[in-house]
Design an enzyme around this catalytic site. Sequence first.
Site, mmCIF file in Angstrom:
data_model
loop_
_atom_site.group_PDB
_atom_site.id
_atom_site.type_symbol
_atom_site.label_atom_id
_atom_site.label_comp_id
_atom_site.label_asym_id
_atom_site.label_seq_id
_atom_site.Cartn_x
_atom_site.Cartn_y
_atom_site.Cartn_z
ATOM 1 N N LYS A 1 2.550 11.340 -3.274
ATOM 2 C CA LYS A 1 1.536 10.628 -4.066
ATOM 3 C C LYS A 1 0.596 11.608 -4.786
ATOM 4 O O LYS A 1 0.103 11.314 -5.879
ATOM 5 C CB LYS A 1 0.729 9.713 -3.139
ATOM 6 C CG LYS A 1 -0.191 8.746 -3.864
ATOM 7 C CD LYS A 1 -0.786 7.775 -2.863
ATOM 8 C CE LYS A 1 -1.830 6.884 -3.465
ATOM 9 N NZ LYS A 1 -2.347 5.928 -2.464
ATOM 10 N N GLU B 1 -7.339 0.387 -4.527
ATOM 11 C CA GLU B 1 -7.379 0.275 -3.070
ATOM 12 C C GLU B 1 -8.701 -0.308 -2.548
ATOM 13 O O GLU B 1 -8.686 -1.188 -1.688
ATOM 14 C CB GLU B 1 -7.070 1.636 -2.426
ATOM 15 C CG GLU B 1 -5.594 1.986 -2.570
ATOM 16 C CD GLU B 1 -5.279 3.468 -2.387
ATOM 17 O OE1 GLU B 1 -6.159 4.217 -1.940
ATOM 18 O OE2 GLU B 1 -4.149 3.863 -2.703
ATOM 19 N N ASP C 1 0.890 -1.167 0.000
ATOM 20 C CA ASP C 1 0.000 0.000 0.000
ATOM 21 C C ASP C 1 0.923 1.212 0.000
ATOM 22 O O ASP C 1 1.554 1.518 1.011
ATOM 23 C CB ASP C 1 -0.900 -0.024 1.243
ATOM 24 C CG ASP C 1 -1.714 1.261 1.415
ATOM 25 O OD1 ASP C 1 -1.643 2.154 0.550
ATOM 26 O OD2 ASP C 1 -2.431 1.362 2.440
ATOM 27 N N ASP D 1 -12.971 5.279 2.597
ATOM 28 C CA ASP D 1 -11.533 5.414 2.860
ATOM 29 C C ASP D 1 -11.174 6.863 3.177
ATOM 30 O O ASP D 1 -11.191 7.728 2.305
ATOM 31 C CB ASP D 1 -10.765 4.914 1.623
ATOM 32 C CG ASP D 1 -9.249 4.941 1.832
ATOM 33 O OD1 ASP D 1 -8.774 5.536 2.811
ATOM 34 O OD2 ASP D 1 -8.533 4.351 0.988
HETATM 35 P P1 ADP Z 1 -2.965 7.419 3.688
HETATM 36 O O1 ADP Z 1 -3.920 6.486 3.034
HETATM 37 O O2 ADP Z 1 -3.182 8.849 3.302
HETATM 38 O O3 ADP Z 1 -1.542 7.017 3.559
HETATM 39 P P2 ADP Z 1 -3.586 6.497 6.388
HETATM 40 O O4 ADP Z 1 -4.655 5.545 6.066
HETATM 41 O O5 ADP Z 1 -2.338 5.943 6.942
HETATM 42 O O6 ADP Z 1 -3.295 7.492 5.212
HETATM 43 O O7 ADP Z 1 -4.204 7.568 7.426
HETATM 44 C C1 ADP Z 1 -3.435 8.594 7.964
HETATM 45 C C2 ADP Z 1 -4.320 9.536 8.710
HETATM 46 O O8 ADP Z 1 -4.994 8.829 9.748
HETATM 47 C C3 ADP Z 1 -3.550 10.654 9.400
HETATM 48 O O9 ADP Z 1 -4.241 11.873 9.225
HETATM 49 C C4 ADP Z 1 -3.569 10.241 10.855
HETATM 50 O O10 ADP Z 1 -3.493 11.358 11.724
HETATM 51 C C5 ADP Z 1 -4.913 9.569 10.938
HETATM 52 N N1 ADP Z 1 -5.009 8.674 12.090
HETATM 53 C C6 ADP Z 1 -4.206 7.630 12.413
HETATM 54 N N2 ADP Z 1 -4.582 7.063 13.560
HETATM 55 C C7 ADP Z 1 -5.683 7.759 13.991
HETATM 56 C C8 ADP Z 1 -6.538 7.663 15.140
HETATM 57 N N3 ADP Z 1 -6.330 6.738 16.078
HETATM 58 N N4 ADP Z 1 -7.562 8.545 15.252
HETATM 59 C C9 ADP Z 1 -7.769 9.497 14.305
HETATM 60 N N5 ADP Z 1 -6.997 9.642 13.215
HETATM 61 C C10 ADP Z 1 -5.957 8.780 13.059
HETATM 62 MG MG MG Z 2 -4.645 4.880 2.152
#
Ligand code: ADP
Ligand code: MG
Length: 584
Positions: free
Chosen positions: A70, A147, A9, A169
């Site tokens: 990205k 995804e 991912d 998502d």
């Molecule tokens: P991406 O798909 O953009 O790479 P992710 O799925 O890893 O992103 O999500 C990242 C986001 O999720 C960030 O904004 C992070 O602050 C938020 N995040 C991660 N854990 C938590 C949580 N426990 N509660 C709220 N937001 C969260």
């Molecule tokens: Mg993602």
Amino acid sequence: MSELIVGIDLGTTNSELAVVRDGQVQLVPIHGNPIMPSCVGLDPAGRLIVGQTAKNQLVAAPESTILSIKRKMGETIKVPLGDRQFSPEEISSFILRELKLEGEKFLGQPIRKAVITVPAFFNERQRQATQVAGDLAGLEVVRILNEPTAAALAYGGGATADETMLVYDLGGGTFDVSVVQVEKGVVEVKASHGDTHLGGDDFDQLLVDFAVQEFKKRHQVDLLGKPPTLRRLKVALERAKRTLSDEPFVAVREEYLDGERHLELELERHIYEEMILPLLEKTLECIHKSLADVKLTPAAIQKVMLVGGATRTPLVQRLLQERMRLEPRFEINPDLIVAMGAAVQAGMIAGEQRHSILVDITPHTFCTTAISRSEHHSLICVPIIPRNTPLPTSKSEVFATVGDNQDSVNVQAYQGESIWPQENTFIGDFLISGLSKVPAGNQVVLSMALDLNGMLKVTATEKATGLSKSVTMDTRGKVALNIEDARRNIAGLIDLDAIPGESAPEEEVEEEAGKGADHETLLTTAKDLRKRAEALLTRNISEDDANEIRDLVHQSADAIAKRDWEALGQQNDALSDVLFYLED
Ligand code: ADP
Ligand code: MG
């Protein structure tokens, strides 16, 4: 042994790598953590750094650090890093290379092939750019996978029946929702909508704005013109935001944020929720649009899958349930699900058998009771740990005392989905006393921590003083197929002295003592009726009558197990009526 193909991912904010080994999906730790920030930088000596180390230097050296590349994939541009320029494909290849190297270290074998995921809305150019990034990292990209499709695969999509699913998502910088249909084992994205500038980063920004205002009120200093301070604030508030997903409050303290001035701030979840509500409402509109595209109503959706770290925000789940009547699933870690699905796809290409992803979850909601203003001041159950939460887990909510000078609270724990305590299963209770004598509204934080063995630790803490009491309760047997109920039911017919709540926690005894007399009578009546029922069952009565008696005895045992005295009273009456007719 089949060929090794990994699933990746490649996210805007974070990236993950997973593989299927021995029929099991396994996440590969990258620098010791399954989640690696998609961050690339140069250290002070000019060496390439990737992941958490790069993210750590973001505040100190923003010009040598790149985040969210990205967003630029597919564009013919260059981004500066130190005194050099790189294309988005090149920067992404650094991320992929790091995942590959770390994966090889962990797995002890070379990684040459990968399935890489991209958003459903990515166009051909963006997909090609992703493929090129893989090539540059020394990976043959055997499949570019959407995804949402990956998420559906992780949830076993297509394994059995045809299904229509919704994938919600919400990541760091983007939101997208997709309708995914599975037909004859083929998983297909039917519609996808989203907002490429909506995600957890925006929530962080709202908190930063709030902190800036508070700081200005307190110190008469405007931080807006100070980018390094703002970056530091953002890091601190992102952490606080994550805490708010599990706790009702969070205290933020950043010392010497501006010269001699410290930032001290307490954030409350409900205020934070008000801030982000308009953004989340936009996501609901996207759901409506994507459903309209395929001419479906929410009722036609069989599974709703939450993807992306920001879906851990409790308000997201609540809005989906309350506004859309959709019951989201979050058994699989939302930040890891896409990588896991990519690994499932990779495993299928490599010729592995289909495999399931094992997760330990709580199949029931754990709640506590509180007096509700909206329900005519009746006692209702308030969920603390929602069902399908992966274990172990720990969640807290805040409550307020209802009486002036109220110095104690009876804390109760129930398991079940109803708002009415009598429809749920009672787990245990205890009294916390010695609270401050203050007007009504004294805040008490209630926490529940559930471990993999089904032990529930319930803690009540007076917020103002920190006065706290914890009791550990055993939820097993209540969670598992009601074996305890069944056992009690049988025991009721064999051993008449084994009826009342053997498994009730000790604390309960005290509390019961006051109202004991009525319950005692009900229990004695119940025992007596069972004795008569047992005698009747040995006599020559019709199968229908026997079944009715067994049923009533079972329900009475159930009422005793749940300590539901009202129901027990009704069961006693019903059983007594039946026995009266049959005994003659
Ligand atoms: P991406 O798909 O953009 O790479 P992710 O799925 O890893 O992103 O999500 C990242 C986001 O999720 C960030 O904004 C992070 O602050 C938020 N995040 C991660 N854990 C938590 C949580 N426990 N509660 C709220 N937001 C969260
Ligand atoms: Mg993602």
